[in-house]
Design an enzyme around this catalytic site. Structure first.
Site, PDB file in Angstrom:
ATOM      1  N   HIS A   1     -42.613  13.677  -7.265  1.00  0.00           N
ATOM      2  CA  HIS A   1     -43.656  14.572  -6.733  1.00  0.00           C
ATOM      3  C   HIS A   1     -44.933  14.331  -7.523  1.00  0.00           C
ATOM      4  CE1 HIS A   1     -44.759  18.941  -5.340  1.00  0.00           C
ATOM      5  NE2 HIS A   1     -45.819  18.142  -5.352  1.00  0.00           N
TER       6      HIS A   1
ATOM      7  N   HIS B   1     -49.136  13.305  -6.680  1.00  0.00           N
ATOM      8  CA  HIS B   1     -50.250  12.982  -5.784  1.00  0.00           C
ATOM      9  C   HIS B   1     -51.137  12.002  -6.526  1.00  0.00           C
ATOM     10  CE1 HIS B   1     -49.225  16.456  -3.186  1.00  0.00           C
ATOM     11  NE2 HIS B   1     -48.788  16.962  -4.340  1.00  0.00           N
TER      12      HIS B   1
ATOM     13  N   HIS C   1     -44.250  20.111   1.315  1.00  0.00           N
ATOM     14  CA  HIS C   1     -44.466  21.176   0.339  1.00  0.00           C
ATOM     15  C   HIS C   1     -44.136  22.501   1.036  1.00  0.00           C
ATOM     16  CE1 HIS C   1     -46.591  18.141  -1.874  1.00  0.00           C
ATOM     17  NE2 HIS C   1     -47.119  18.977  -2.755  1.00  0.00           N
TER      18      HIS C   1
ATOM     19  N   GLU D   1     -44.357  27.106  -2.383  1.00  0.00           N
ATOM     20  CA  GLU D   1     -45.116  27.048  -3.644  1.00  0.00           C
ATOM     21  C   GLU D   1     -45.891  28.371  -3.741  1.00  0.00           C
ATOM     22  OE1 GLU D   1     -48.264  24.130  -3.644  1.00  0.00           O
ATOM     23  OE2 GLU D   1     -48.551  24.204  -5.825  1.00  0.00           O
TER      24      GLU D   1
ATOM     25  N   ASP E   1     -46.816  16.510 -10.296  1.00  0.00           N
ATOM     26  CA  ASP E   1     -47.725  16.973  -9.242  1.00  0.00           C
ATOM     27  C   ASP E   1     -49.121  16.341  -9.363  1.00  0.00           C
ATOM     28  OD1 ASP E   1     -48.092  18.345  -6.895  1.00  0.00           O
ATOM     29  OD2 ASP E   1     -48.264  20.339  -7.782  1.00  0.00           O
ATOM     30  N   ASP E   2     -49.949  16.892 -10.221  1.00  0.00           N
ATOM     31  CA  ASP E   2     -51.321  16.392 -10.400  1.00  0.00           C
ATOM     32  C   ASP E   2     -51.630  16.352 -11.897  1.00  0.00           C
ATOM     33  OD1 ASP E   2     -52.321  16.539  -7.442  1.00  0.00           O
ATOM     34  OD2 ASP E   2     -51.346  18.465  -7.819  1.00  0.00           O
TER      35      ASP E   2
HETATM   36  N1  HPA Z   1     -49.813  21.813  -3.399  1.00  0.00           N
HETATM   37  C1  HPA Z   1     -50.372  21.532  -2.223  1.00  0.00           C
HETATM   38  N2  HPA Z   1     -51.175  20.496  -2.052  1.00  0.00           N
HETATM   39  C2  HPA Z   1     -51.419  19.689  -3.085  1.00  0.00           C
HETATM   40  C3  HPA Z   1     -50.877  19.937  -4.318  1.00  0.00           C
HETATM   41  C4  HPA Z   1     -50.025  21.053  -4.492  1.00  0.00           C
HETATM   42  O1  HPA Z   1     -49.489  21.364  -5.563  1.00  0.00           O
HETATM   43  N3  HPA Z   1     -51.318  18.949  -5.138  1.00  0.00           N
HETATM   44  C5  HPA Z   1     -52.091  18.140  -4.392  1.00  0.00           C
HETATM   45  N4  HPA Z   1     -52.171  18.593  -3.158  1.00  0.00           N
HETATM   46 ZN    ZN Z   2     -47.687  18.616  -4.754  1.00  0.00          ZN
END
Ligand code: HPA
Ligand code: ZN
Length: 338
Positions: free
Chosen positions: A19, A21, A199, A202, A280-281
């Site tokens: 996971h 991006h 996703h 969250e 994630d990021d």
């Molecule tokens: N959630 C939704 N969209 C996203 C995320 C996330 O954590 N990171 C990058 N795009």
């Molecule tokens: Zn994500």
């Protein structure tokens, strides 16, 4: 285990990242460098000032900055450099397999051609495969704040590059954009041979996880934190062996949890859910794979067996062949037995 023993243990584990991006791995230093060579303005004077802006109260506040950052990416070389920087970084953390998301619409909506974006990313992934021995899958993500019709255009644009793309995902603003909005384009994506993830849960409710499973037919859920609100859903995830790709530092930075001690991953493991940990990021949330493992293990007091389980689960949940999964899992087992 003290902190330095825990860090050392985590660093040595062969890991899979499922996971991530690629636009979220854009470090401020590289952002400034690329902005400069493209003559693009960044509305911050320095790396320090930009980093200082990384304070988010929710997903949307993050997304606004994340899309703004991606604006400076123009050429194939930019996408190559972005991806290569991520891959060399995770190589130094003993990550041996990655499944990477990219958001084509973030770029095509600015007039950057689909082929420019994907070719840069693909060339870096191939180079890492040859030179760093990192295996990979590539996942094209639809932006859920846009329409299904626009997702269909992205699907169409991807077809000439089908052999480079393993699956599709669904990301961006979750609340008010349920998985059911994308039923038709997910069905069409599956018909083209793409694997499916989304996703869900969250910020959105557990109902969105049900929709991702029952309406989109995904085989993995990104995040999925909110599943614990619904015991029937938990039982389904266990029975069908559906993986949740959790991102603890992301959850903390986006206020999905208020402190790391509240992260649900230990509870999920205890219930027998195929829970995994990812970044994630990482450029925005303060850590890559090792930092996510470390902060989670420290806050939740995870023991060696739980840490090992998380590492194994990621290979289990990956799109590698059964043979490759078994090879990686036995390496994890050997590492913990030594
Ligand atoms: N959630 C939704 N969209 C996203 C995320 C996330 O954590 N990171 C990058 N795009
Ligand atoms: Zn994500």
């Amino acid at each position: 285990m003290n902190s330095s023993e825990l860090k050392k243990l985590i660093e040595g584990i062969p890991k899979a990242e499922l996971h991530l991006h690629i636009e979220g791995s854009f470090e401020p230093e590289l952002m400034f460098e690329i902005a400069k060579r493209n003559n693009k303005e960044i509305p911050y004077k320095s790396v320090a000032e930009l980093k200082n802006a990384y304070k988010f109260n929710n997903l949307q506040e993050f997304l606004d900055i994340y899309y703004a950052g991606a604006n400076v990416l123009i050429t194939e070389q930019d996408f190559f450099d972005l991806t290569w920087a991520y891959l060399t970084k995770v190589h130094s953390q003993n990550v041996v397999h990655v499944e990477v998301f990219f958001d084509p619409q973030t770029h095509t909506d600015r007039g950057i051609a689909f082929d420019v974006v994907i070719t840069g990313i693909y060339k870096a992934l191939e180079k890492a495969n040859k030179e760093l021995n990192i295996s990979y899958k590539l996942i094209m993500s639809y932006l859920r704040h846009l329409s299904e019709e626009e997702a269909f255009k992205t699907l169409e644009a991807s077809i000439p590059f089908k052999s480079w793309i393993d699956g599709v995902g669904l990301d961006s603003s979750e609340k008010g954009n349920p998985p059911s909005k994308f039923e038709k384009v997910f069905k069409a994506s599956a018909d083209h041979g793409y694997k499916l993830v989304a996703h869900a849960g969250e910020e959105g409710p557990s109902e969105y996880i049900w929709e991702a499973l029952d309406i989109l037919n995904v085989d993995r859920i990104d995040h999925g934190n909110r599943c614990l609100d619904d015991e029937k859903l938990v039982q389904k995830l266990i029975k069908d062996n559906i993986a949740l790709t959790l991102c603890p530092l992301s959850n903390l930075e986006l206020k999905v949890i208020s402190k790391m001690e509240d992260h649900p991953v230990a509870k999920m493991l205890e219930k027998g859910i195929l829970a995994t940990i990812h970044s994630d990021d990482p450029a925005y949330f303060g850590g890559y794979m090792n930092e996510n493992f470390y902060e989670t293990a420290k806050a939740l007091n995870l023991n060696k067996d739980q840490i090992k389980q998380l590492a194994i689960n990621a290979f289990e949940a990956s799109w590698l062949s059964n043979e490759d999964k078994a090879k990686h899992i036995s390496k994890v087992e050997n590492y913990f037995n030594k």
